[in-house]
Design an enzyme around this catalytic site. Structure first.
Site, PDB file in Angstrom:
ATOM      1  N   SER A  33       0.838  -1.192   0.000  1.00  0.00           N
ATOM      2  CA  SER A  33       0.000   0.000   0.000  1.00  0.00           C
ATOM      3  C   SER A  33       0.875   1.245   0.000  1.00  0.00           C
ATOM      4  O   SER A  33       2.051   1.178  -0.350  1.00  0.00           O
ATOM      5  CB  SER A  33      -0.924  -0.031   1.228  1.00  0.00           C
ATOM      6  OG  SER A  33      -1.913   0.974   1.144  1.00  0.00           O
ATOM      7  N   ASN A  34       0.323   2.399   0.359  1.00  0.00           N
ATOM      8  CA  ASN A  34       1.093   3.644   0.407  1.00  0.00           C
ATOM      9  C   ASN A  34       0.516   4.545   1.504  1.00  0.00           C
ATOM     10  O   ASN A  34      -0.465   4.194   2.150  1.00  0.00           O
ATOM     11  CB  ASN A  34       1.084   4.335  -0.963  1.00  0.00           C
ATOM     12  CG  ASN A  34      -0.324   4.671  -1.403  1.00  0.00           C
ATOM     13  OD1 ASN A  34      -0.995   5.499  -0.812  1.00  0.00           O
ATOM     14  ND2 ASN A  34      -0.796   3.993  -2.444  1.00  0.00           N
ATOM     15  N   HIS A  35       1.129   5.710   1.670  1.00  0.00           N
ATOM     16  CA  HIS A  35       0.802   6.579   2.812  1.00  0.00           C
ATOM     17  C   HIS A  35      -0.354   7.552   2.575  1.00  0.00           C
ATOM     18  O   HIS A  35      -0.558   8.440   3.397  1.00  0.00           O
ATOM     19  CB  HIS A  35       2.036   7.399   3.205  1.00  0.00           C
ATOM     20  CG  HIS A  35       3.048   6.619   3.986  1.00  0.00           C
ATOM     21  ND1 HIS A  35       2.757   6.040   5.191  1.00  0.00           N
ATOM     22  CD2 HIS A  35       4.335   6.310   3.726  1.00  0.00           C
ATOM     23  CE1 HIS A  35       3.828   5.425   5.659  1.00  0.00           C
ATOM     24  NE2 HIS A  35       4.802   5.564   4.765  1.00  0.00           N
TER      25      HIS A  35
END
Ligand code: CTP
Ligand code: CA
Length: 227
Positions: A33-35
């Site tokens: 995933s990512n932030h």
């Protein structure tokens, strides 16, 4: 809604927005995933609803409450996000704010991978390319939203890269986010709005204010087409 009467510059307009990250499973307990916080996308959904639009917000996992009056569709993966968007069509405007994971693990194991127990060396993870949701909706022959807007975060040559993205994706506008300063993860944004024939650099402002200003631009654009 403006003046509490169900009226507003975007009354009768269906707006479809994606926000947040996507989450791509490797096995039942692990993911890529990512932030992305979802904050800018949720602010845009709220601003459009405040102008009277009928808003569908397709969102990855975020820690935000859905804005009042918005239809929230929660998804996890990019493929689920694409399906949810297609199911929500037709829409007058599509705004692709989500930080879609470009890649996903090629196979999601149904049981937790026993990495330590079986592999002496670092295992290789095979990746598969995710669908490009913005590009897919931009290039629809049937049901293409009248106005398709993408986002792009860039650290340098902001306008050049954003303009290239505009062409590659086939969208109408790109909101280029200049993340060269200290805006990353913060409450403020510095954006350049890029269309086919012009670009507009907005002063640094809060994400809510970016949303309000973008909602006004959208209302002017859609209102210009059919009154
Ligand atoms: N986007 C999308 N689906 C993807 C990847 C991106 O809909 N699989 C959308 C994003 O929501 C954003 C725009 O495309 O509106 C640009 O995303 P960005 O990550 O900046 O561009 P990419 O084309 O993925 O290129 P790169 O990550 O290499 O900069
Ligand atoms: Ca990307």
């Amino acid at each position: 809604q403006l003046n509490g009467q169900g009226q507003g510059a975007l009354s009768g307009v269906h707006a479809l927005i994606t926000a947040g990250p996507t989450r791509e499973p490797l096995d039942p307990v692990r993911y890529l995933s990512n932030h992305s916080s979802g904050r800018q996308g949720y602010a845009i959904a709220a601003a459009l609803a405040a102008q009277g639009a009928d808003v569908t917000l397709v969102s990855g996992p975020v820690a935000l409450a859905p804005p009042r009056g918005v239809t929230l569709v929660k998804i996890e993966t990019a493929r689920q996000m694409l399906k949810a968007c297609e199911d929500a069509l037709p829409a007058d405007v599509f705004i692709s704010v989500a930080a879609v994971a470009d890649w996903r693990p090629a196979r999601a194991a149904t049981k937790k991978l026993k990495i330590k127990a079986t592999d002496a060396e670092a295992p290789a993870m095979e990746l598969a390319e995710n669908p490009d949701i913005l590009k897919t909706l931009s290039n629809k022959r049937k049901n293409r939203p009248r106005l398709v807007i993408g986002f792009a975060a860039e650290t340098h040559d902001v306008e050049d890269y954003a303009r290239a993205k505009l062409a590659r994706k086939g969208c109408d506008w790109i909101v280029a986010n200049d993340v060269s300063g200290d805006v990353m993860g913060g409450a403020e944004n510095e954006v350049v709005l890029i269309t086919h024939d012009q670009s507009e650099r907005w002063p640094r402002m809060g994400k809510e204010e970016v949303a309000t200003r973008l909602a006004r631009k959208i209302a002017a654009e859609l209102g210009g087409d059919d009154g």
